[in-house]
Design a protein around this motif. Structure first.
Motif, mmCIF file in Angstrom:
data_model
loop_
_atom_site.group_PDB
_atom_site.id
_atom_site.type_symbol
_atom_site.label_atom_id
_atom_site.label_comp_id
_atom_site.label_asym_id
_atom_site.label_seq_id
_atom_site.Cartn_x
_atom_site.Cartn_y
_atom_site.Cartn_z
ATOM 1 N N MET A 1 16.454 58.802 43.795
ATOM 2 C CA MET A 1 17.442 59.037 42.746
ATOM 3 C C MET A 1 18.772 59.421 43.376
ATOM 4 O O MET A 1 18.843 60.364 44.168
ATOM 5 C CB MET A 1 16.962 60.154 41.814
ATOM 6 N N PHE A 2 19.814 58.677 43.038
ATOM 7 C CA PHE A 2 21.131 58.954 43.589
ATOM 8 C C PHE A 2 21.799 60.091 42.824
ATOM 9 O O PHE A 2 21.788 60.122 41.591
ATOM 10 C CB PHE A 2 22.015 57.714 43.522
ATOM 11 N N VAL A 3 22.387 61.018 43.565
ATOM 12 C CA VAL A 3 23.067 62.169 42.978
ATOM 13 C C VAL A 3 24.528 62.142 43.417
ATOM 14 O O VAL A 3 24.844 62.355 44.589
ATOM 15 C CB VAL A 3 22.413 63.498 43.417
ATOM 16 N N GLY A 4 25.425 61.855 42.493
ATOM 17 C CA GLY A 4 26.845 61.835 42.815
ATOM 18 C C GLY A 4 27.291 60.528 43.456
ATOM 19 O O GLY A 4 26.499 59.632 43.749
ATOM 20 N N TYR A 5 28.590 60.449 43.651
ATOM 21 C CA TYR A 5 29.224 59.261 44.251
ATOM 22 C C TYR A 5 30.423 59.781 45.034
ATOM 23 O O TYR A 5 31.488 60.005 44.477
ATOM 24 C CB TYR A 5 29.611 58.279 43.153
ATOM 25 N N LYS A 6 30.232 59.989 46.332
ATOM 26 C CA LYS A 6 31.181 60.731 47.145
ATOM 27 C C LYS A 6 32.335 59.904 47.684
ATOM 28 O O LYS A 6 33.490 60.315 47.657
ATOM 29 C CB LYS A 6 30.448 61.386 48.328
ATOM 30 N N ARG A 7 32.044 58.706 48.170
ATOM 31 C CA ARG A 7 33.051 58.009 48.981
ATOM 32 C C ARG A 7 32.893 56.497 48.868
ATOM 33 O O ARG A 7 31.783 55.980 48.729
ATOM 34 C CB ARG A 7 32.890 58.453 50.428
ATOM 35 N N LEU A 8 34.034 55.807 48.951
ATOM 36 C CA LEU A 8 34.074 54.348 49.003
ATOM 37 C C LEU A 8 34.922 53.939 50.197
ATOM 38 O O LEU A 8 36.051 54.415 50.350
ATOM 39 C CB LEU A 8 34.681 53.779 47.717
ATOM 40 N N LYS A 9 34.380 53.086 51.050
ATOM 41 C CA LYS A 9 35.124 52.558 52.194
ATOM 42 C C LYS A 9 35.313 51.058 51.999
ATOM 43 O O LYS A 9 34.367 50.357 51.619
ATOM 44 C CB LYS A 9 34.393 52.826 53.507
ATOM 45 N N ILE A 10 36.524 50.594 52.280
ATOM 46 C CA ILE A 10 36.869 49.185 52.079
ATOM 47 C C ILE A 10 37.576 48.664 53.320
ATOM 48 O O ILE A 10 38.546 49.265 53.778
ATOM 49 C CB ILE A 10 37.811 49.000 50.865
ATOM 50 N N GLN A 11 37.100 47.545 53.869
ATOM 51 C CA GLN A 11 37.778 46.902 54.990
ATOM 52 C C GLN A 11 38.195 45.495 54.587
ATOM 53 O O GLN A 11 37.362 44.601 54.445
ATOM 54 C CB GLN A 11 36.883 46.835 56.222
ATOM 55 N N PRO A 12 39.498 45.273 54.372
ATOM 56 C CA PRO A 12 39.973 43.913 54.106
ATOM 57 C C PRO A 12 39.982 43.082 55.389
ATOM 58 O O PRO A 12 40.137 43.624 56.492
ATOM 59 C CB PRO A 12 41.404 44.129 53.582
ATOM 60 N N PHE A 13 39.863 41.754 55.238
ATOM 61 C CA PHE A 13 39.862 40.846 56.383
ATOM 62 C C PHE A 13 40.854 39.704 56.163
ATOM 63 O O PHE A 13 41.116 39.294 55.031
ATOM 64 C CB PHE A 13 38.468 40.253 56.606
ATOM 65 N N ASN A 14 41.386 39.197 57.281
ATOM 66 C CA ASN A 14 42.176 37.979 57.255
ATOM 67 C C ASN A 14 41.243 36.777 57.121
ATOM 68 O O ASN A 14 40.020 36.898 57.265
ATOM 69 C CB ASN A 14 43.012 37.859 58.531
ATOM 70 N N GLU A 15 41.813 35.615 56.891
ATOM 71 C CA GLU A 15 41.006 34.410 56.710
ATOM 72 C C GLU A 15 40.197 34.046 57.957
ATOM 73 O O GLU A 15 39.160 33.396 57.858
ATOM 74 C CB GLU A 15 41.903 33.236 56.322
ATOM 75 N N ASP A 16 40.673 34.475 59.142
ATOM 76 C CA ASP A 16 39.939 34.154 60.365
ATOM 77 C C ASP A 16 38.883 35.196 60.700
ATOM 78 O O ASP A 16 38.250 35.134 61.753
ATOM 79 C CB ASP A 16 40.905 33.991 61.543
ATOM 80 N N GLY A 17 38.671 36.152 59.809
ATOM 81 C CA GLY A 17 37.636 37.150 60.012
ATOM 82 C C GLY A 17 38.092 38.391 60.731
ATOM 83 O O GLY A 17 37.303 39.333 60.884
ATOM 84 N N THR A 18 39.347 38.435 61.182
ATOM 85 C CA THR A 18 39.876 39.644 61.813
ATOM 86 C C THR A 18 40.280 40.650 60.737
ATOM 87 O O THR A 18 40.504 40.290 59.578
ATOM 88 C CB THR A 18 41.094 39.320 62.696
ATOM 89 N N LYS A 19 40.398 41.902 61.143
ATOM 90 C CA LYS A 19 40.712 42.951 60.180
ATOM 91 C C LYS A 19 42.140 42.814 59.658
ATOM 92 O O LYS A 19 43.058 42.541 60.421
ATOM 93 C CB LYS A 19 40.525 44.329 60.820
ATOM 94 N N LYS A 20 42.285 43.037 58.371
ATOM 95 C CA LYS A 20 43.589 43.011 57.724
ATOM 96 C C LYS A 20 43.970 44.456 57.402
ATOM 97 O O LYS A 20 43.653 44.983 56.347
ATOM 98 C CB LYS A 20 43.529 42.179 56.447
ATOM 99 N N GLY A 21 44.625 45.112 58.348
ATOM 100 C CA GLY A 21 45.005 46.503 58.158
ATOM 101 C C GLY A 21 43.862 47.462 58.428
ATOM 102 O O GLY A 21 42.774 47.077 58.868
ATOM 103 N N GLU A 22 44.118 48.722 58.151
ATOM 104 C CA GLU A 22 43.153 49.786 58.423
ATOM 105 C C GLU A 22 42.102 49.883 57.321
ATOM 106 O O GLU A 22 42.270 49.358 56.210
ATOM 107 C CB GLU A 22 43.885 51.123 58.558
ATOM 108 N N LEU A 23 41.032 50.589 57.649
ATOM 109 C CA LEU A 23 39.979 50.875 56.682
ATOM 110 C C LEU A 23 40.560 51.724 55.549
ATOM 111 O O LEU A 23 41.235 52.723 55.789
ATOM 112 C CB LEU A 23 38.839 51.622 57.375
ATOM 113 N N ILE A 24 40.320 51.309 54.320
ATOM 114 C CA ILE A 24 40.745 52.074 53.145
ATOM 115 C C ILE A 24 39.600 52.992 52.740
ATOM 116 O O ILE A 24 38.486 52.520 52.474
ATOM 117 C CB ILE A 24 41.112 51.135 51.982
ATOM 118 N N ILE A 25 39.865 54.296 52.731
ATOM 119 C CA ILE A 25 38.822 55.272 52.402
ATOM 120 C C ILE A 25 39.228 56.013 51.133
ATOM 121 O O ILE A 25 40.283 56.645 51.079
ATOM 122 C CB ILE A 25 38.595 56.266 53.552
ATOM 123 N N VAL A 26 38.394 55.921 50.123
ATOM 124 C CA VAL A 26 38.627 56.598 48.843
ATOM 125 C C VAL A 26 37.612 57.737 48.750
ATOM 126 O O VAL A 26 36.422 57.498 48.563
ATOM 127 C CB VAL A 26 38.458 55.621 47.666
#
Length: 209
Positions: A1-26
């Protein structure tokens, strides 16, 4: 059973699979956004039976359904929202959306806690975000302002990485953070530092993620 929802991490990518900017942490830091809700649907595909010898001989049951992640995000910075939406920003800081708007592929990790106290991680290897609308509402002087979360949708697709995740849509991990530190490191590396096949189309073909 999940309790709470603490964090969301998002990593955007360019079309060639390389990272598009830094990791977005909410994660609830002031003016950096906070998580409110996450609903993951489409994890099961409707089964169907195949008849043979006058019986239901085989049950077709493989794969996932149309997976979708509905997210509520409070106060996500518009710079980050523009990146996820694929909007273009010029040298003056003006953002544009139009016929050429193309949301980037992103990987995401959702963090909760099991009722046992263990960390619970759910990850999706590749997908795109959509925010269908922006809301503006007049202030009511008789009421205290109460911000509402924006509704975001994340549509996953299959991993194209050159590892054991290839073709997979999602991954999940539950465990103690101290005893399983290495597993968590591997979990996040597979999401945020994927080894993409050279010469392959990053778009991929899977629709189940």
């Amino acid at each position: 059973m999940f309790v709470g929802y603490k964090r969301l991490k998002i990593q955007p990518f360019n079309e060639d699979g390389t990272k598009k900017g830094e990791l977005i942490i909410v994660e609830g830091k002031q003016h950096k956004g906070a998580t409110t809700t996450a609903e993951i649907s489409g994890l099961a595909k409707d089964s169907s039976t195949v008849a043979g010898s006058n019986i239901d001989y085989y049950i077709a049951r493989g794969g996932l359904g149309e997976v979708k992640v509905a997210l509520g995000i409070l106060d996500l910075p518009e710079d980050s929202a523009d990146v996820l939406s694929g909007f273009r920003k010029d040298a003056n800081g003006i953002t544009y959306g139009g016929s050429d708007t193309m949301p980037p592929y992103c990987s995401i990790e959702l963090e909760s806690t099991e009722d046992t106290g263990e960390i619970a991680l759910i990850g999706f290897f590749k997908g795109v975000f959509t925010r269908d609308k922006l809301n503006l509402e007049t202030l009511d002087s008789s009421k205290t302002f109460k911000p509402e979360p924006d509704a975001w949708s994340f549509k996953p697709g299959a991993s194209m990485a050159d590892d054991s995740t290839n073709g997979e849509v999602m991954q999940k991990f539950i465990g103690d953070t101290t005893e399983n530190a290495e597993a968590i490191t591997v979990f996040e590396k597979q999401l945020f530092d994927p080894a993409i096949s050279s010469g392959s189309d990053v778009d991929g073909g899977g629709t189940g993620n």
